[in-house]
Design an enzyme around this catalytic site. Structure first.
Site, PDB file in Angstrom:
ATOM      1  N   LYS A  72       1.168  -1.543  -0.352  1.00  0.00           N
ATOM      2  CA  LYS A  72       0.551  -0.409  -0.082  1.00  0.00           C
ATOM      3  C   LYS A  72       0.674   1.455   0.184  1.00  0.00           C
ATOM      4  O   LYS A  72       0.698   2.439  -0.680  1.00  0.00           O
ATOM      5  CB  LYS A  72      -1.005   0.295   1.403  1.00  0.00           C
ATOM      6  N   LEU A 129      19.551   0.457  -1.278  1.00  0.00           N
ATOM      7  CA  LEU A 129      20.590   0.471  -2.608  1.00  0.00           C
ATOM      8  C   LEU A 129      19.584   1.016  -3.472  1.00  0.00           C
ATOM      9  O   LEU A 129      20.012   1.681  -4.364  1.00  0.00           O
ATOM     10  CB  LEU A 129      21.197  -0.823  -3.081  1.00  0.00           C
ATOM     11  N   HIS A 163      21.310  -2.988   5.508  1.00  0.00           N
ATOM     12  CA  HIS A 163      21.538  -1.112   4.903  1.00  0.00           C
ATOM     13  C   HIS A 163      23.143  -0.922   5.515  1.00  0.00           C
ATOM     14  O   HIS A 163      23.442  -0.272   3.984  1.00  0.00           O
ATOM     15  CB  HIS A 163      20.330  -0.399   5.135  1.00  0.00           C
ATOM     16  N   LYS A 214      16.304   3.554  17.023  1.00  0.00           N
ATOM     17  CA  LYS A 214      15.226   4.002  17.309  1.00  0.00           C
ATOM     18  C   LYS A 214      14.881   4.573  18.287  1.00  0.00           C
ATOM     19  O   LYS A 214      15.743   4.930  19.425  1.00  0.00           O
ATOM     20  CB  LYS A 214      14.044   2.767  17.986  1.00  0.00           C
TER      21      LYS A 214
END
Ligand code: BG6
Length: 820
Positions: free
Chosen positions: A73, A240, A301, A394
């Site tokens: 979505k 990437l 990452h 976080k």
């Protein structure tokens, strides 16, 4: 004998670490070296990157499995719409199948909502956009994809479409946006029933997690390998697809002439790769608690960015084999990561979020890190000793992502407003967010003026007043993409082009896990440092790099199992009862201190809620030190800003001396918490350059201060101890407390040195809202036994005079003192 590609294709998955044990640091390097060899062999023959099939126009079936999920979505449908728009006049035709587990009547409306939300880029007119969206909607359809029959139906449907329309098939693109445990099964179904015929391509896209350690990644890869060829798999690392990340290699190549001489240990001070996030992980805990930040962000990452920054430059940047070969070389030169190359943290609210989302009890403890900083080194002459810091977390103070190469600068500038050559020399690959708000590559002006890397990029010369990593934006050469594009849209176009460079090959994946697995194992039972979240983290997560090791800069916090909440219910028994007709809490020392700290905090919060301020009086001596330590440990959640700290008593020595109660309180508590200095009230034992002289009226002065600040001189919380002789505060046996009259503070005498003291009187103590009497250690057992028997006797046992007029008294007695 030439080595065939088929041979190689199967090999990497069968490479095993030595049997019977896990992968350790040396295995890691050996393993990557073997991978390297295999890739080198396979690369012979110079297979070129972009496949010709990708260019052959025809019909393309896109199948998103998990088409109504969050990722689809949020990003996937938009990415495929953009692909469709870009390909509208390419001669290719498309059909988009949105697959899900629900039956069509349930899935169709959800898919429709997702499709309605797609948007066009700025350069498309409104009318044109409406037409394109309408076409896209008509070319998209929901279908249930659950059983093998569903996949067979899908294949039939595609064949029928091709026949009816008389089209040749270009390829089938399956995007698996589902949990990883479903991959192998779906891959098998695709393999057995949905492979295209007649030379069209098959591409299957996979989202991380690709395993949670080396072995599970290897297992998953080998399961997938049973159904799919390596070149058919596209493992996504969305970093990437970020515009800046994808330009790291081109930037290094374009600017070789400047970079070659300085891209080494003689010039580079350190490399930092940082992704800071402000959000927590609520809603994702069932996944996150199994993975944590290292697996979620660092292993993929940040590692990818690190290899792009440090690998040898390929001759042909679009050759995926050469790029992979060079990446693997870096993996093989990375020094193994051990426990002292990492620090981990966990935001404070995480524990209760886990308890809630995973339905755990209050004593459940999770060791999953939500913050990590890891220090890597490359064992190559070029980078010898260059620290590479990878960090992410976080609930940090800002949302920003970047990689910075900080260069050494040996300039010393005397003048205050000095020139550019004295400022930091750095190159920043700024992924986005943060103060700058747009992705960019920044080169400090004291380095060189870089070439523009792409015609789709532009130089930024007009700046708002913003600084990036300690340097004003105007001190950088800045370049940014002319149009910002979502990573997923970029990657979808690369998948369509069959360009494998932006995806994670099996070898790459296993090499990365072989680096991270030993570290993850060594951290498995480590306790993360608890941090409050956001700006309140202050310097708590600052790290210090020392040689190959990394550590937190502040020493304050050492988390033990007890402080995390204990590991078994038995460790945690706290007993409640009565002692000398007052309430008593008893437990083993640590639990007792924990309980007392919690009670103080509750009192503090209640007082601040009611009156905006909390007045706390603390005793000296060694008993409260454990409590101080505990208060420091969780200092960020305590309302220190609104707390006033008073002294219960003081020895008549200068405050700078070790014997001084204030000195000890300062060293063990006050200097570690964020309390305004004007909220601290030491006793004025030294006036007129002398100590505790009656005429200097120090006691009266303290009493006045107390009356001025504290409503009705009623302190909110008074913490007392008891001496072996039954004294409390500095009220000793035999001292004539009745002579204190109405005064709140008095000069008193101690039988032990230093003899002179200043102390709160019973008048002051008994006015308090709450009084805690803390008694710990076997040495106090005798006294506790006596106190349990004797009547009030102020003269012999001054502590029996503690009887709050309107407040409450609680005895906190540890098992050693209670039971002996
Ligand atoms: C994802 C992680 O891979 O990357 C998330 O699962 C993280 O936890 C995200 O928030 C960060 O990506 P970005 O593009 O938002 O920086």
């Amino acid at each position: 004998m030439p080595v065939s590609r088929d041979w190689y294709r199967k090999r990497p998955l069968t490479v095993q670490p030595p049997p019977g044990r896990g992968l350790d640091g040396s295995d890691q390097r050996m393993f990557v070296t073997v991978l390297l060899l295999l890739v080198a062999l396979s690369a012979r023959g110079g297979h070129s990157e972009e496949t010709e099939e990708a260019q052959r126009p025809g019909h393309v079936s896109v199948i998103i499995v998990g088409a109504t999920g969050d990722l689809a979505k949020k990003y996937l449908w938009q990415g495929f719409f953009q692909l469709y728009v870009n390909q509208v006049s390419s001669g290719n035709t498309f059909f988009f199948h949105g697959g899900g587990l629900s039956p069509a009547d349930k899935g169709t409306p959800v898919l429709f909502e997702a499709l309605k939300a797609v948007s066009c880029s700025k350069d498309v007119s409104q009318e044109r956009c409406a037409v394109l969206k309408d076409q896209f909607l008509r070319l998209s359809q929901y279908r249930q994809l659950k059983t093998l029959e569903d996949y067979q139906e899908l294949a039939k449907h595609i064949e029928q479409q091709l026949q009816e329309e008389g089209m040749t098939e270009a390829g089938r693109l399956f995007y698996l946006s589902v949990p990883a445990f479903a991959y192998a099964d779906i891959a098998e179904k695709i393999n057995s029933s949905c492979r295209p015929t007649s030379g069209a391509w098959l591409r299957v896209v996979l989202e991380k997690p690709f395993g949670h350690d080396f072995r599970s990644a290897q297992l998953l890869a080998s399961h997938l390998g049973n159904s799919l060829k390596d070149e058919e798999m596209y493992r996504i690392d969305h970093y990437l697809g970020k515009q800046v990340v994808s330009k790291i290699l081109p930037f290094r190549i374009e600017n070789r002439e400047f970079l070659d001489p300085i891209w080494n240990k003689h010039y580079i001070e350190r490399i930092e790769i940082v992704v800071k996030e402000t959000l927590d992980v609520t809603g994702r805990i069932p996944f996150y608690d199994q993975y944590g930040v290292i697996r979620d962000v660092l292993q993929n990452h940040l590692t990818e960015v690190m290899t792009l920054l440090t690998m040898k430059l390929p001759k042909n940047v679009s050759s995926s084999e050469e790029v992979l070969q060079n990446k693997l070389e870096i993996f093989s030169s990375l020094l193994p990561l051990a426990k002292n190359q990492a620090v981990i943290g966990q935001y404070q609210a995480y524990k209760s979020e886990v308890q809630q989302e995973l339905n755990k009890t209050k004593d459940h403890v999770s060791l999953t890190p939500t913050f990590a900083a890891v220090l890597a080194h490359i064992d190559e002459t070029q980078y010898e000793g260059v620290p590479i810091l990878l960090t992410s977390g976080k609930m940090l103070d800002e949302r920003v992502g970047y990689a910075r190469i900080l260069f050494k600068n040996d300039m010393f500038c005397l003048q205050r407003h000095n020139g550019i050559h004295c400022k930091p020399k750095q190159i920043v690959f700024y992924f986005g967010h943060g103060d700058l708000q747009y992705p960019a590559i920044l080169v400090s002006k004291n380095l060189f003026k870089p070439a523009l890397i792409d015609s789709d990029w532009k130089e930024v010369t007009e700046h708002t007043d913003v600084s990036v990593l300690g340097l004003s934006i105007s001190d950088y050469y800045v370049q940014t993409p002319t149009e910002q594009r979502e990573a997923y849209a970029e990657l979808i176009s690369h998948i369509f082009a069959g360009c494998k460079n932006s995806f994670i090959s099996t070898e790459n994946l296993l090499a990365s896990w072989s680096l991270w697995t030993p570290l993850l194992s060594s951290l498995a039972s480590s306790f993360p440092r608890i941090y409050p979240g956001g700006v309140d983290n202050g310097g708590l997560l600052d790290v210090r790099l020392k040689g190959r090791d990394i550590s937190y800069n502040s020493e304050v916090v050492i988390i033990t199992p007890d402080q995390m909440g204990g590991t078994s219910a038995n460790d945690f028994q706290v007993m409640q009862g009565k002692f000398r007709s007052a309430d008593m809490v008893s437990a083993w020392a640590e639990e007792l201190v924990e309980r007392l700290a919690v009670d103080i905090q509750e009192a503090a919060e209640a007082a601040v809620r009611e009156s905006g301020v909390f007045h706390l009086a603390l005793s000296g001596g060694s008993t409260p030190l454990a409590l101080f330590h505990r208060l420091v440990l969780h200092h960020f959640s305590f309302p220190w800003r609104d707390t006033h700290v008073w002294m219960v008593d003081e020895r008549c020595v200068p405050l700078t001396e070790l014997e001084s109660n204030f000195h000890s309180m300062h060293d063990h508590l006050l200097q570690h918490v964020r309390i305004p200095y004007y909220n601290i009230h030491p006793m004025p034992v030294q006036l007129n350059q002398r100590l505790c002289v009656e005429e200097d009226r120090g006691a009266l002065q303290y009493e006045k201060e107390l009356s001025k600040w504290v409503n009705g001189s009623s302190l909110h919380f008074v913490l007392l101890g008891v001496g072996y002789d039954g004294h409390t505060a500095s009220l000793f046996p035999g001292s004539k407390v009745s002579e204190h009259g109405e005064s709140l503070v008095a000069l008193t005498e101690s039988p032990i040195k230093p003899h002179q003291r200043m102390s709160l009187t019973f008048n002051a103590i008994n006015r308090a809202h709450r009084v805690a009497l803390l008694v710990m250690g076997k040495g106090k057992h005798e006294l506790i036994t006596q106190l349990s028997r004797v009547k009030d006797n102020l003269d012999k046992y001054p502590v029996t005079g503690v009887k709050p007029d309107h407040g409450t008294l609680v005895w906190y007695i540890d098992y050693d003192a209670l039971l002996g």
